[in-house]
Scaffold this active site. Structure first.
Site: not given
Length: 776
Positions: A62, A175
């Site tokens: 990332g 989530d």
């Protein structure tokens, strides 16, 4: 040993003050002792080390973090090491990182990913997490289609057990989705990614919109404040529907359309869904959050306990921690640890190398090779790792059963110091390969039994499962002519990329396109019955308004989106004639998990089709195909945070480096290389291209086909090739692995495909072409 750290203070949803870092380690001088790398005299091809872990390869990247597959040197157990660059995080992102850490440290449930160790330097945080080798539930659905209700029940019981456990600890996940549900080696659920989780108190409302839109509760779209658990309950309803039908209950070509459908609360019930399952869904997907069932009530539902009448699902009771297991203690003493430091680390919850070694000795290995573990003595240079909080981590499937042969294709990690090499002396001990009763709460015989998966990996079918036959037909119900998701032909045509908004790179996850096109051709047209909710909220347009001090996206999730070697996720179907499905791609913002701070961008994009994002110059939308699309009409690509207008970074376009034993290797290394055999895959259903040919002949055939398709390849291991096709920086550029593997208990070999980088569609195109041309 350092004293126990002060726990992190509870963070307010709106609080954006800079958190102090003192709780991570009050003694900066000790940080330099936490890492030991390679001795400069060691061979150039030796993997780097972090603490007691040998880094094997990069499995996720990332903007601010990276995940490495690693092996614990003392026990041989595989783990995932998440490497976070703290210098790149702003104060708000650090707050969410610390909150995630605090939450992960208090969760001890057999169906939740476990933290083992935290290593910290001034600029970098290394998080050692549990490793789930089966990949994501999402990938399983992509490869196999919907589950039969018996299988879905086994998985869903575990999911509900874990989420209810969180709620009883006043933690809300926020989530929950198929991408955040992992499978371990025994096909048991592991819930991951607590980056959006928070602590809740009834009466104190949370007011941040976060989560993935298809799984988000209607009150979130309306901008209402929430208690917390009710949004998880809604998401669980979406997950149950997805498991049983293979499709999402609510979707649309853009966020506005999706929002309208969620607020309307109407969804299709496929004809094959049992009445009991339909009734259970009605307890989850209720527009009025106050009328949604609690998970304690859900546990008593009839469908939840079919086949478990004598073992009704009950709230999980965490067993007392086991800090004095004599077997593990004696093993650690033989490594050089003292009984005092073992007890101090465990009782104080240090999350240092001592605690990690103790925990790993109690964990069942995901390896196929057997029940023995090779123990090494503790290195002479003593380590004292900080008891730092740790974010949740997405664990990955093993990429190597033999650590001696694995070479990392990307060894660049932040700030890896050097140190003395490890002792060569080892001692072998026959250790139980099962998890004993330990402090993590992973005791199968605890007061409330943890739902077990009845489907061992070796018994998996290689083909897509047939439609469920436990349908309950109602003559009084109007039926649609559309199927929610049974067109399996398209499963071989799309591929997935995983990630989160503005953090995960396309290369952080491999893709899949595996299924049999013949299955759907033989299926009759499916019917559905419709069910609509009785509550109709106001039809406001768009997402709830935001304030300038809303939460910003969390930075810690990208590395978690990377089950790189999911057995169901990286194998290519030889069929390539079905049309591509891209109306609900995973790689666009409309399916991304986000916080309220991102809603301005989302509002700008909500009228765009799912297949198009402003960042994608080449994105093109296909017409919506109604409710009859395959799961790829919902999930064709993972979230991509990199702006696609930007060229590939140097970190992404890696030059393949050969890691085979060459002139620099020793005679022993060369001999081991020559005598290497194909590794066995635990999951036979992941093998799509099988043959009775000898492995060497298969390798020659693979190289021949690669050359014919202008693909570059280099030998990474004896039976593994690293392949490249296309032009770096262009959309057709893709890197992937091809490996010849042995099917356990069969006299067959197979070819495993796994994407390393590049778009999922580019990978699908070249991999399908190669698979079709292989003459095995």
């Amino acid at each position: 040993m350092s004293s126990a750290r002060t726990p992190l203070p509870t963070l307010n949803e709106r609080d954006t003050e800079q958190p102090t870092l003192g709780h991570l380690d009050s003694k900066p001088s000790s940080k330099s002792n936490m890492l030991r790398g390679r001795n400069s005299a060691t061979s150039a091809d030796e993997q780097p080390h972090i603490g007691n872990y040998r880094l094997l390869k990069t499995i996720g990247k990332g903007n601010f973090a990276k995940v490495k597959l690693a092996r614990h040197i003392l026990t041989g157990k595989e783990v995932a090491v998440k490497i976070i660059d703290k210098t790149q995080l702003n104060s708000s992102s650090l707050q969410k990182l610390f909150r995630e850490v605090r939450i992960m440290k208090v969760l001890n449930h057999p169906n939740i990913v476990k933290l083992f160790e935290v290593i910290e330097t001034e600029k970098t945080l290394y998080l050692v997490m549990e490793y789930a080798s089966g990949g994501e539930v999402f990938d399983y659905l992509v490869a196999h289609g919907r589950m039969k209700e018996k299988e879905a029940r086994a998985k869903f019981r575990q999911i509900v057990s874990a989420v209810q456990y969180c709620h009883q600890k006043f933690i809300v996940h926020r989530d929950l989705k198929a991408e955040n549900l992992l499978l371990d080696a025994d096909m048991n659920i592991k819930i991951a990614d607590f980056g959006f989780s928070n602590e809740f108190t009834f009466g104190n409302k949370l007011d941040t919109f976060c989560g993935s839109p298809p799984y988000a509760a209607p009150e979130l779209f309306q901008g209402k404040k929430i208690d917390g658990p009710e949004v998880d309950v809604w998401s669980l309803g979406v997950i149950l529907y997805t498991l049983v039908s293979g499709s999402l209950p609510f979707d649309g070509q853009n966020l506005k359309e999706l929002r309208e459908r969620v607020l309307r609360g109407k969804y299709r019930i496929p004809f094959y869904m049992s009445t009991d399952c339909e009734n259970l869904l009605k307890k989850f997907l209720i527009l009025n959050p106050s009328k949604r069932g609690t998970l304690e009530q859900i546990m008593k539902d009839r469908w939840m306990n079919v086949g478990h009448e004598d073992d009704e699902l009950k709230p999980y009771v965490e067993p007392l921690p086991d800090y004095k297991d004599p077997r593990r203690t004696e093993l650690m003493v033989s490594m050089g640890y003292t009984r005092e430091e073992i007890q101090d680390s465990l009782v104080g919850q240090r999350y240092n190398e001592v605690m990690a070694t103790y925990l790993l000795l109690g964990y069942k290995s995901s390896e196929l090779e057997g029940d023995t573990i090779t123990l090494k003595p503790r290195p002479s240079a003593d380590l004292t790792n900080s008891s730092a909080p740790s974010p949740s981590h997405k664990v990955q499937r093993s990429v190597s059963a033999n650590p001696k042969q694995r070479r990392s294709s990307d060894q660049a990690v932040p700030a890896i110091p050097t140190s003395n090499s490890y002792s060569k002396k080892t001692q072998s001990n026959n250790a139980e390969n099962k998890r004993p009763e330990e402090e993590t709460g992973r005791k199968a015989s605890s007061t409330a039994k943890v739902p077990a998966s009845p489907l061992p990996g070796l018994d998996r079918k290689k083909t897509t499962p047939a439609p469920s036959t436990n349908s309950v037909l109602s003559t009084s119900t109007n039926r649609s002519r559309n199927s929610p998701l049974l067109d399996r032909a398209s499963l071989g045509q799309a591929s997935i990329q995983n990630g989160k908004d503005s953090l995960t790179m396309p290369g952080s996850r491999a893709s899949t396109a595996s299924a049999s096109a013949a299955v759907s051709a033989a299926r009759p047209r499916q019917h559905q019955k419709s069910m609509s909710a009785s509550v109709h909220p106001n039809k406001a347009s768009g997402l709830p308004p935001t304030e300038s001090n809303c939460e910003v996206p969390r930075p810690s999730t990208a590395p978690q989106r990377v089950p790189v070697a999911s057995p169901s996720a990286h194998n290519i179907s030889s069929s390539s004639g079905a049309p591509d499905r891209t109306n609900f791609p995973r790689g666009v913002s409309s399916r991304s998990t986000f916080h309220a701070g991102q809603l301005r961008q989302v509002r700008d994009q909500q009228n765009l089709p799912y297949g198009v994002t402003p960042a994608s110059p080449s994105g093109h939308s296909q017409g919506r195909r109604g409710a009859s699309g395959s799961i790829f009409s919902k999930f064709t690509s993972k979230f991509v945070r990199r702006n696609l207008n930007e060229p590939e970074s140097k970190d992404r376009v890696e030059t393949l480096r050969p890691h085979v034993v060459g002139s620099g290797g020793t005679d022993k290394d060369k001999e081991e290389f020559r005598e290497a055999k194909p590794r066995s895959l635990r999951f036979t259903w992941s093998m799509k291209t099988t043959s009775s040919m000898e492995p060497n002949e298969m390798m020659r055939e693979i190289r021949k086909v690669l050359d014919a398709n202008s693909c570059q390849s280099e030998l990474h291991e004896r039976y593994m090739l690293l392949c490249v096709h296309g032009t770096p920086g262009h959309e057709n550029f893709v890197q992937w692995e091809m490996e010849v593997c042995k099917l356990p208990r069969l006299s067959l070999n197979g070819v495993r495909f796994k994407r390393i980088s590049g778009t999922s569609m580019a990978f699908k195109n070249i991999a399908s072409k190669i698979a079709n041309e292989l003459k095995l």
